[in-house]
Motif scaffolding. Structure first.
Motif, PDB file in Angstrom:
ATOM      1  N   GLU A 112       0.880  -1.165   0.000  1.00 24.77           N
ATOM      2  CA  GLU A 112       0.000   0.000   0.000  1.00 24.77           C
ATOM      3  C   GLU A 112       0.915   1.211   0.000  1.00 24.77           C
ATOM      4  OE1 GLU A 112      -4.006   0.397   2.079  1.00 24.77           O
ATOM      5  OE2 GLU A 112      -2.592   1.316   3.491  1.00 24.77           O
ATOM      6  N   VAL A 113       0.810   2.037  -1.009  1.00 18.44           N
ATOM      7  CA  VAL A 113       1.701   3.184  -1.148  1.00 18.44           C
ATOM      8  C   VAL A 113       0.907   4.456  -0.872  1.00 18.44           C
ATOM      9  CG1 VAL A 113       3.242   4.436  -2.694  1.00 18.44           C
ATOM     10  CG2 VAL A 113       3.075   1.942  -2.859  1.00 18.44           C
ATOM     11  N   GLY A 114       1.367   5.209   0.105  1.00 17.47           N
ATOM     12  CA  GLY A 114       0.688   6.445   0.470  1.00 17.47           C
ATOM     13  C   GLY A 114       1.511   7.668   0.123  1.00 17.47           C
ATOM     14  N   ASP A 115       0.884   8.819   0.275  1.00 18.05           N
ATOM     15  CA  ASP A 115       1.561  10.082  -0.023  1.00 18.05           C
ATOM     16  C   ASP A 115       2.802  10.281   0.847  1.00 18.05           C
ATOM     17  OD1 ASP A 115      -0.445  10.529  -1.853  1.00 18.05           O
ATOM     18  OD2 ASP A 115      -1.507  12.001  -0.627  1.00 18.05           O
ATOM     19  N   ASP A 116       2.731   9.876   2.120  1.00 18.80           N
ATOM     20  CA  ASP A 116       3.896  10.004   3.002  1.00 18.80           C
ATOM     21  C   ASP A 116       5.062   9.161   2.505  1.00 18.80           C
ATOM     22  OD1 ASP A 116       2.608  11.774   4.660  1.00 18.80           O
ATOM     23  OD2 ASP A 116       2.096  10.279   6.171  1.00 18.80           O
ATOM     24  N   ASP A 117       4.750   7.978   1.949  1.00 15.86           N
ATOM     25  CA  ASP A 117       5.810   7.118   1.404  1.00 15.86           C
ATOM     26  C   ASP A 117       6.536   7.830   0.276  1.00 15.86           C
ATOM     27  OD1 ASP A 117       4.947   4.963   3.048  1.00 15.86           O
ATOM     28  OD2 ASP A 117       3.423   4.467   1.559  1.00 15.86           O
ATOM     29  N   ILE A 118       5.759   8.403  -0.629  1.00 13.54           N
ATOM     30  CA  ILE A 118       6.353   9.090  -1.773  1.00 13.54           C
ATOM     31  C   ILE A 118       7.211  10.253  -1.292  1.00 13.54           C
ATOM     32  CG2 ILE A 118       5.855  10.359  -3.905  1.00 13.54           C
ATOM     33  CD1 ILE A 118       5.075   7.294  -3.850  1.00 13.54           C
ATOM     34  N   LYS A 119       6.681  11.021  -0.361  1.00 13.16           N
ATOM     35  CA  LYS A 119       7.408  12.177   0.160  1.00 13.16           C
ATOM     36  C   LYS A 119       8.716  11.754   0.818  1.00 13.16           C
ATOM     37  CE  LYS A 119       6.824  16.037   3.338  1.00 13.16           C
ATOM     38  NZ  LYS A 119       5.933  16.688   4.309  1.00 13.16           N
ATOM     39  N   GLU A 120       8.678  10.721   1.645  1.00 11.69           N
ATOM     40  CA  GLU A 120       9.878  10.284   2.364  1.00 11.69           C
ATOM     41  C   GLU A 120      10.921   9.678   1.427  1.00 11.69           C
ATOM     42  OE1 GLU A 120       8.370   7.747   5.446  1.00 11.69           O
ATOM     43  OE2 GLU A 120       7.303   9.422   6.390  1.00 11.69           O
ATOM     44  N   VAL A 121      10.483   8.820   0.504  1.00 11.42           N
ATOM     45  CA  VAL A 121      11.428   8.205  -0.434  1.00 11.42           C
ATOM     46  C   VAL A 121      12.022   9.267  -1.348  1.00 11.42           C
ATOM     47  CG1 VAL A 121      11.621   6.643  -2.404  1.00 11.42           C
ATOM     48  CG2 VAL A 121      10.404   5.901  -0.350  1.00 11.42           C
ATOM     49  N   PHE A 122      11.178  10.147  -1.864  1.00  9.20           N
ATOM     50  CA  PHE A 122      11.680  11.202  -2.749  1.00  9.20           C
ATOM     51  C   PHE A 122      12.680  12.088  -2.002  1.00  9.20           C
ATOM     52  CE2 PHE A 122      11.473  15.397  -4.746  1.00  9.20           C
ATOM     53  CZ  PHE A 122      11.754  15.061  -6.060  1.00  9.20           C
ATOM     54  N   GLY A 123      12.342  12.458  -0.763  1.00  6.48           N
ATOM     55  CA  GLY A 123      13.252  13.295   0.022  1.00  6.48           C
ATOM     56  C   GLY A 123      14.566  12.597   0.320  1.00  6.48           C
ATOM     57  N   GLY A 124      14.506  11.338   0.710  1.00  5.84           N
ATOM     58  CA  GLY A 124      15.727  10.588   1.006  1.00  5.84           C
ATOM     59  C   GLY A 124      16.602  10.397  -0.217  1.00  5.84           C
ATOM     60  N   MET A 125      15.977  10.050  -1.323  1.00  5.74           N
ATOM     61  CA  MET A 125      16.746   9.846  -2.558  1.00  5.74           C
ATOM     62  C   MET A 125      17.342  11.165  -3.061  1.00  5.74           C
ATOM     63  SD  MET A 125      16.810   6.624  -3.474  1.00  5.74           S
ATOM     64  CE  MET A 125      17.076   6.621  -5.230  1.00  5.74           C
ATOM     65  N   THR A 126      16.572  12.227  -2.965  1.00  9.14           N
ATOM     66  CA  THR A 126      17.067  13.538  -3.399  1.00  9.14           C
ATOM     67  C   THR A 126      18.257  13.954  -2.559  1.00  9.14           C
ATOM     68  OG1 THR A 126      14.878  14.198  -4.175  1.00  9.14           O
ATOM     69  CG2 THR A 126      16.445  15.967  -3.706  1.00  9.14           C
ATOM     70  N   ARG A 127      18.134  13.763  -1.264  1.00  8.64           N
ATOM     71  CA  ARG A 127      19.239  14.125  -0.357  1.00  8.64           C
ATOM     72  C   ARG A 127      20.500  13.326  -0.684  1.00  8.64           C
ATOM     73  NH1 ARG A 127      21.785  16.876   3.040  1.00  8.64           N
ATOM     74  NH2 ARG A 127      22.525  16.050   5.013  1.00  8.64           N
ATOM     75  N   CYS A 128      20.356  12.032  -0.880  1.00  5.82           N
ATOM     76  CA  CYS A 128      21.521  11.193  -1.213  1.00  5.82           C
ATOM     77  C   CYS A 128      22.115  11.581  -2.556  1.00  5.82           C
ATOM     78  CB  CYS A 128      21.119   9.725  -1.235  1.00  5.82           C
ATOM     79  SG  CYS A 128      20.685   9.084   0.381  1.00  5.82           S
ATOM     80  N   SER A 129      21.267  11.949  -3.495  1.00  2.93           N
ATOM     81  CA  SER A 129      21.750  12.312  -4.827  1.00  2.93           C
ATOM     82  C   SER A 129      22.635  13.552  -4.784  1.00  2.93           C
ATOM     83  CB  SER A 129      20.579  12.541  -5.774  1.00  2.93           C
ATOM     84  OG  SER A 129      19.911  11.321  -6.004  1.00  2.93           O
ATOM     85  N   MET A 130      22.420  14.407  -3.793  1.00  2.00           N
ATOM     86  CA  MET A 130      23.265  15.605  -3.659  1.00  2.00           C
ATOM     87  C   MET A 130      24.728  15.221  -3.489  1.00  2.00           C
ATOM     88  SD  MET A 130      20.944  18.028  -1.124  1.00  2.00           S
ATOM     89  CE  MET A 130      22.381  18.282  -0.128  1.00  2.00           C
ATOM     90  N   PHE A 131      24.972  14.055  -2.924  1.00  2.00           N
ATOM     91  CA  PHE A 131      26.345  13.645  -2.632  1.00  2.00           C
ATOM     92  C   PHE A 131      26.904  12.677  -3.666  1.00  2.00           C
ATOM     93  CE2 PHE A 131      24.190  14.592   1.384  1.00  2.00           C
ATOM     94  CZ  PHE A 131      24.946  15.680   1.772  1.00  2.00           C
ATOM     95  N   THR A 132      26.090  12.275  -4.635  1.00  2.00           N
ATOM     96  CA  THR A 132      26.573  11.323  -5.627  1.00  2.00           C
ATOM     97  C   THR A 132      26.571  11.877  -7.044  1.00  2.00           C
ATOM     98  OG1 THR A 132      24.372  10.341  -5.845  1.00  2.00           O
ATOM     99  CG2 THR A 132      25.876   9.305  -4.285  1.00  2.00           C
TER     100      THR A 132
END
Length: 103
Positions: free
Chosen positions: A34-54
């Motif tokens: 079950e995928v909710g809006d909070d999931d999208i927000k958290e995954v997108f935020g985490g991936m975006t943050r990590c991408s800043m360093f890669t």
């Protein structure tokens, strides 16, 4: 961290129903998905943050490494997301079984 976020998407968000480099799709694994809006927000935020360093800057202008406090906050956010997704997937599975879905 980026690899870990990707595994969160594969293993928790989609309950290993779809995996990289795997030919089959395990539709029975959808029982707990079950995928909710909070999931999208958290995954997108985490991936975006990590991408800043890669992905930013290149060898001539590498991005600054996160401070220990920032890294601790990133790990806490990841841990909270993982715990929430695990708990929810168990609830979703129980609810669907009670409704006779995936009997």
């Amino acid at each position: 961290m980026r690899d870990t976020w990707e595994l969160v998407v594969e293993d928790l968000l989609f309950n290993a129903s779809v995996k990289r480099f795997k030919r089959s799709i395990n539709t029975q694994q959808l029982l707990k998905v079950e995928v909710g809006d909070d999931d999208i927000k958290e995954v997108f935020g985490g991936m975006t943050r990590c991408s800043m360093f890669t992905h930013e800057g290149g060898a001539e202008d590498p991005p600054p490494l996160p401070s220990p406090d920032d890294l601790d906050q990133d790990l806490t956010a990841l841990t909270e997301t993982v715990e929430r997704m695990k708990s929810r997937s168990d609830d979703v599975e129980r609810r669907r079984k009670e409704k006779g879905i995936f009997a």
